[in-house]
Design an enzyme around this catalytic site. Structure first.
Site, PDB file in Angstrom:
ATOM      1  N   HIS A  66      26.564  10.158  77.075  1.00 35.63           N
ATOM      2  CA  HIS A  66      26.706  11.506  76.521  1.00 35.63           C
ATOM      3  C   HIS A  66      27.889  12.195  77.188  1.00 35.63           C
ATOM      4  O   HIS A  66      27.836  12.452  78.401  1.00 35.63           O
ATOM      5  CB  HIS A  66      25.431  12.330  76.763  1.00 35.63           C
ATOM      6  CG  HIS A  66      24.237  11.859  75.995  1.00 35.63           C
ATOM      7  ND1 HIS A  66      23.522  10.749  76.357  1.00 35.63           N
ATOM      8  CD2 HIS A  66      23.645  12.357  74.877  1.00 35.63           C
ATOM      9  CE1 HIS A  66      22.519  10.577  75.488  1.00 35.63           C
ATOM     10  NE2 HIS A  66      22.576  11.545  74.588  1.00 35.63           N
ATOM     11  N   ASP A 117      27.431  10.575  72.863  1.00 40.27           N
ATOM     12  CA  ASP A 117      26.755  11.523  71.986  1.00 40.27           C
ATOM     13  C   ASP A 117      26.973  12.968  72.421  1.00 40.27           C
ATOM     14  O   ASP A 117      27.260  13.257  73.586  1.00 40.27           O
ATOM     15  CB  ASP A 117      25.240  11.264  71.986  1.00 40.27           C
ATOM     16  CG  ASP A 117      24.853  10.060  71.151  1.00 40.27           C
ATOM     17  OD1 ASP A 117      25.743   9.272  70.786  1.00 40.27           O
ATOM     18  OD2 ASP A 117      23.650   9.896  70.886  1.00 40.27           O
TER      19      ASP A 117
END
Length: 206
Positions: A151, A9
Site C-alpha cells: 500500500h 493499493d
C-alpha cells in the site's frame, strides 16, 4: 529467473506515494498502482506522474473503496465506472486491471468486471501491523511467481520500499509487470489472477 510483481493499493497519497515512486524509478522497478478514486481527485499530480512513467501500470480500486460483494450490481458497476472516469480525466488512460477492495469477489461482481481482477499471493500486511520491520519480515516469505500486495498509502510500506527492493534483487528475484508475470498472450482472458500459476478462467481455477 525468479519473477514477482509488485502492486500498490489505495494511493495516491501525498505523504507516502512520492517516496515509493522515487525508489521504484531509482531501481527501475515495474509496479501496478491500484487507484482509489477519492485519493486520485485529491492528488491528481501524483496520479499523472504514475501514468507518465513507462514502468507503471494503473489499476481501478473503485471510487469509494467499498466491498463490492456488499453492494448491488448497479452500485458496484457505478464504483468501477466512476473511478474509470476520474482516472481517465486526469491521465487520459483507462486502468488496465481492477483490484476489488479487500480482494472480495463473487459471481455477481465477476458478472460486470470487464478486465482481469488482480488479487495477490503475498501480503506485507502493513495495513494491520503498521511496522516497517514486519513488512521486511513478511517479504522474506516470497516465492517465484508471487503477486505482492503493498500500500503506497501506508507509511510502513513506503518506509520499507528501498530495503525491500534490495532484498529481492539480492535474493535473485526480478520484479516485472503483471503482464510479463502472467504472460501477455492470455492476460486478458483471465477473470481472476492470484499469482503467476493461480488464476481463474471461465469460472474454473487453473
Amino acid at each position: 529467473m525468479k519473477k514477482v510483481a509488485l502492486t500498490f493499493d489505495d494511493g495516491p497519497w501525498q505523504a507516502t506515494t512520492p517516496h515509493v515512486l522515487e525508489i521504484l524509478k531509482k531501481y527501475h522497478i515495474p509496479a501496478t498502482f491500484m487507484i482509489w478514486g477519492e485519493h486520485a481527485e485529491k492528488y491528481p499530480e501524483l496520479l499523472k506522474e504514475e501514468a507518465k512513467c513507462s514502468l507503471f501500470t494503473l489499476g481501478n480500486h473503485t471510487y469509494h473503496h467499498k466491498d463490492l460483494t456488499k453492494l448491488s450490481i448497479k452500485e458496484g458497476k457505478n464504483e468501477i465506472a466512476k473511478n474509470d472516469e476520474v482516472i481517465e480525466k486526469i491521465t487520459g488512460q483507462q486502468p488496465e486491471v481492477i483490484r476489488p477492495p479487500f480482494g472480495s469477489v463473487n459471481a455477481d461482481v465477476l458478472s460486470y468486471l470487464n478486465r482481469p481482477a488482480i488479487i495477490w499471493s503475498l501480503d506485507t500486511k502493513s495495513w494491520d501491523h503498521h511496522d516497517k520491520d514486519k513488512v521486511l519480515e513478511n517479504i522474506r516469505q516470497i516465492h517465484d511467481g508471487d503477486i505482492v500486495l503493498m500500500h503506497d498509502f501506508q507509511p510502513a510500506d513506503s518506509d520499507a520500499i528501498e530495503p525491500l527492493i534490495k532484498f529481492l534483487l539480492k535474493d535473485g528475484f526480478t520484479p516485472v509487470s503483471l503482464k510479463e508475470l502472467v504472460g501477455k498472450d492470455n492476460f486478458y482472458n483471465q477473470q481472476i489472477i492470484y499469482s503467476q500459476d493461480r488464476f481463474i478462467i471461465d469460472d474454473k481455477e487453473a
